[in-house]
Enzyme design. Structure first.
Site, short mmCIF file in Angstrom:
data_model
loop_
_atom_site.label_atom_id
_atom_site.label_comp_id
_atom_site.label_asym_id
_atom_site.label_seq_id
_atom_site.Cartn_x
_atom_site.Cartn_y
_atom_site.Cartn_z
N HIS A 1 -23.59 -41.13 -7.19
CA HIS A 1 -22.78 -40.22 -6.18
C HIS A 1 -21.51 -39.82 -6.65
O HIS A 1 -21.11 -41.48 -6.82
CB HIS A 1 -23.16 -40.28 -4.82
CG HIS A 1 -22.27 -38.67 -3.93
ND1 HIS A 1 -23.92 -38.15 -3.75
CD2 HIS A 1 -21.61 -38.71 -3.57
CE1 HIS A 1 -23.40 -37.00 -2.69
NE2 HIS A 1 -21.47 -37.97 -2.75
N ASP B 1 -24.95 -35.38 8.74
CA ASP B 1 -23.57 -35.10 6.30
C ASP B 1 -23.08 -33.83 7.12
O ASP B 1 -22.07 -33.70 6.61
CB ASP B 1 -24.16 -36.01 6.11
CG ASP B 1 -22.80 -35.68 4.59
OD1 ASP B 1 -21.60 -36.20 5.42
OD2 ASP B 1 -23.21 -35.51 4.26
N ARG C 1 -15.41 -30.90 8.10
CA ARG C 1 -14.47 -31.69 7.13
C ARG C 1 -13.50 -30.84 6.38
O ARG C 1 -12.05 -30.29 5.82
CB ARG C 1 -14.65 -32.94 6.58
CG ARG C 1 -15.52 -34.43 7.84
CD ARG C 1 -15.29 -35.22 7.13
NE ARG C 1 -15.03 -35.70 5.85
CZ ARG C 1 -15.35 -36.00 4.94
NH1 ARG C 1 -16.97 -35.88 4.95
NH2 ARG C 1 -14.95 -36.91 4.13
N SER D 1 -19.90 -40.85 5.00
CA SER D 1 -20.87 -39.42 4.59
C SER D 1 -21.50 -39.70 3.17
O SER D 1 -23.38 -39.06 2.86
CB SER D 1 -19.95 -38.19 3.46
OG SER D 1 -20.14 -37.52 2.86
N LYS E 1 -26.57 -40.08 3.29
CA LYS E 1 -26.83 -39.90 2.52
C LYS E 1 -28.30 -40.41 1.44
O LYS E 1 -29.39 -39.88 1.69
CB LYS E 1 -26.16 -38.18 1.94
CG LYS E 1 -25.63 -37.37 2.10
CD LYS E 1 -24.95 -36.52 1.54
CE LYS E 1 -23.70 -36.92 1.12
NZ LYS E 1 -22.27 -36.44 1.21
N1 URA Z 1 -18.80 -36.48 -1.20
C1 URA Z 1 -19.59 -36.72 -0.10
O1 URA Z 1 -21.28 -36.86 -0.41
N2 URA Z 1 -19.55 -36.97 0.91
C2 URA Z 1 -17.87 -36.76 0.95
O2 URA Z 1 -16.85 -37.51 2.08
C3 URA Z 1 -16.59 -37.08 -0.29
C4 URA Z 1 -17.56 -36.97 -0.87
#
Ligand code: URA
Length: 446
Positions: A82, A161, A168, A183, A187
């Site tokens: 990620h 999220d 956000r 966040s 996930k």
């Molecule tokens: N990626 C995400 O999933 N969340 C964030 O806040 C920033 C990048």
């Protein structure tokens, strides 16, 4: 629960109790707390931050909001990657298929565009028919068939999220270390993975541009991962200029597909190779990073990575022919060029401004319910360090709405800097957290 009191506490810089965080997230996810109160709390967190305990509690609350995937029936190493968000960052579209073609199981849950950065889901949805909203059964089916499935947060999966991320995005509360950490990690923990490679961006186009902040964000996420028994490796990579040449959803899909065909830009290819090699090492699928890099190169050269992507596109309702015939992807009506005013070397292509210019063309949202234009964006023909002659093209701007172009062109021009002397681009990967390679770290972590 006294919601205004929770907001007031954080506004005044006090730590929130675990029950307050768990209760707030639970009630917000159920729709019992309105967006305006949540936005106020997010802004208070933006200014006052959360300590490590509060961040862990927020992650836990967000994780609990939805279901968790149980992948124990699959006997492949389960590893994902990620990114903390960047401009032109389309690595997931390359790494997911490459890692799956190398034998990993990759249950990839991604997000939409956030702030000035693009999102994997928006990019994927520029492929005609591609569905990013999957049920649990559909996600499992694609994962079982392809070793890779790509989807977004839903009411079932990471619902907290889903709502917080969208809020956000439009309330200028993205750039917060605890909010980013919670966040991402909520996930990823819900995916049921064993290992995670984090691409933590630093430089002007990152949410937290300073290297110290990238280190802190990495450590926060590593701590959360360790507390949940996950192997996590962070690579801090440069985001001072856009990654690759393309910025904008369909344009980035084309560039990702070119990279899967072995014809991608050098920086994008190198980052994809490094991140995939680290995923393979975390999953014990190779014994060294060198072996991991060679494996990445072999699935690109053999076409297996591209085949894997085409299979996932087809399974998720998309038209795989678009990966061969790019005219099936959305394209913009107009093209304008930015040229060099004089000869010299490209000294900077300020990434945040480039992302904002792409958003201004319609590639991103300014309201939760806004729609995006998948065709618009930028193609850089020069990158930092390249020599240019006066009048030579630096960037091509793809647009549909002429009313939006003048502002975007102005932003791009202001974000390009030239030097009369040769310029060395920043290193692509600056640091690893932890510093030891993943093998050493696993021993340390055990
Ligand atoms: N990626 C995400 O999933 N969340 C964030 O806040 C920033 C990048």
């Amino acid at each position: 629960m006294d919601v205004p009191e929770i907001i007031r506490k954080k506004r005044d810089g006090l730590a929130l109790a675990r029950e307050e965080i768990l209760g707030f997230v639970e009630r917000y996810t159920r729709g019992e707390i309105p967006d305006y109160q949540c936005a106020a709390l997010l802004m208070a967190i933006y200014f006052r931050s959360l300590d490590a305990r509060e961040t862990a509690d927020l992650t836990e609350a967000m994780l609990r909001s939805g279901r968790t995937l149980d992948l124990s029936a699959y006997h492949l190493p389960k590893v994902d990657k990620h990114s903390t968000g960047g401009v032109g960052d389309k690595t997931s579209l390359v790494i997911g298929p490459a890692a799956a073609a190398c034998g990993l199981l990759v249950p990839m849950v991604s997000g939409r565009g956030l702030g000035h950065t693009g999102g994997t889901l928006d990019k994927l949805e520029s492929i005609p028919g591609f569905k990013t909203r999957l049920t649990f059964q559909e996600f499992h089916r694609v994962l079982e068939m392809c070793g890779l499935a790509l989807m977004g947060q839903t009411e079932e999966f990471a619902p907290a999220d889903r709502k917080l991320y969208a809020l956000r995005d439009v309330t200028a509360t993205v750039e917060s270390i605890p909010l980013i950490a919670a966040s991402i990690m909520s996930k990823k923990l819900a995916e049921g993975i064993e290992g995670l490679v984090l691409d933590v961006k630093t430089g002007a186009g990152a949410f937290k541009p300073r290297l110290e902040d990238a280190r802190e964000l990495s450590s926060r996420m590593l701590e959360i991962g360790a507390a949940h028994g996950k192997r996590v490796q962070a690579l801090i990579s440069d985001m001072s200029q856009p990654l690759g040449n393309a910025v904008g959803n369909a344009l980035e899909v084309m560039e990702a597909v070119e990279t899967l065909k072995g014809r991608g830009p050098r920086d994008l290819t190198e980052l994809c190779r490094e991140l995939t090699a680290h995923m393979l090492l975390l999953g014990d699928a190779v014994n060294s990073l060198q072996e991991g890099r060679a494996k990445y190169d072999s699935v690109i050269a053999s076409g297996q990575a591209l085949e894997k992507f085409a299979a996932v596109v087809a399974e998720q309702g998309g038209n795989p022919r678009a990966l061969e015939d790019y005219s099936l992807l959305p394209s913009a009506e107009h093209q304008d060029t930015i040229t060099a005013p004089e000869r010299g070397y490209i000294a900077g292509l300020e990434a945040r401004a480039m992302g904002t210019a792409s958003m201004a063309l319609g590639a991103g949202r300014d309201r939760v319910d806004a729609s995006i234009d998948p065709a618009v964006g930028l193609i850089f023909e020069k990158k930092v360090g390249d020599p240019v002659r006066a009048g030579e093209r630096i960037c091509v701007v793809h647009s549909n709405d002429r009313g939006r172009v003048a502002r975007a062109l102005e932003m791009i021009r202001a974000a390009v800097s030239l030097s009369p002397d040769p310029v060395a681009p920043a290193p692509l990967i600056l640091e690893k957290v932890p510093k030891e390679d993943a093998r050493g770290w696993k021993a340390w972590h055990a």
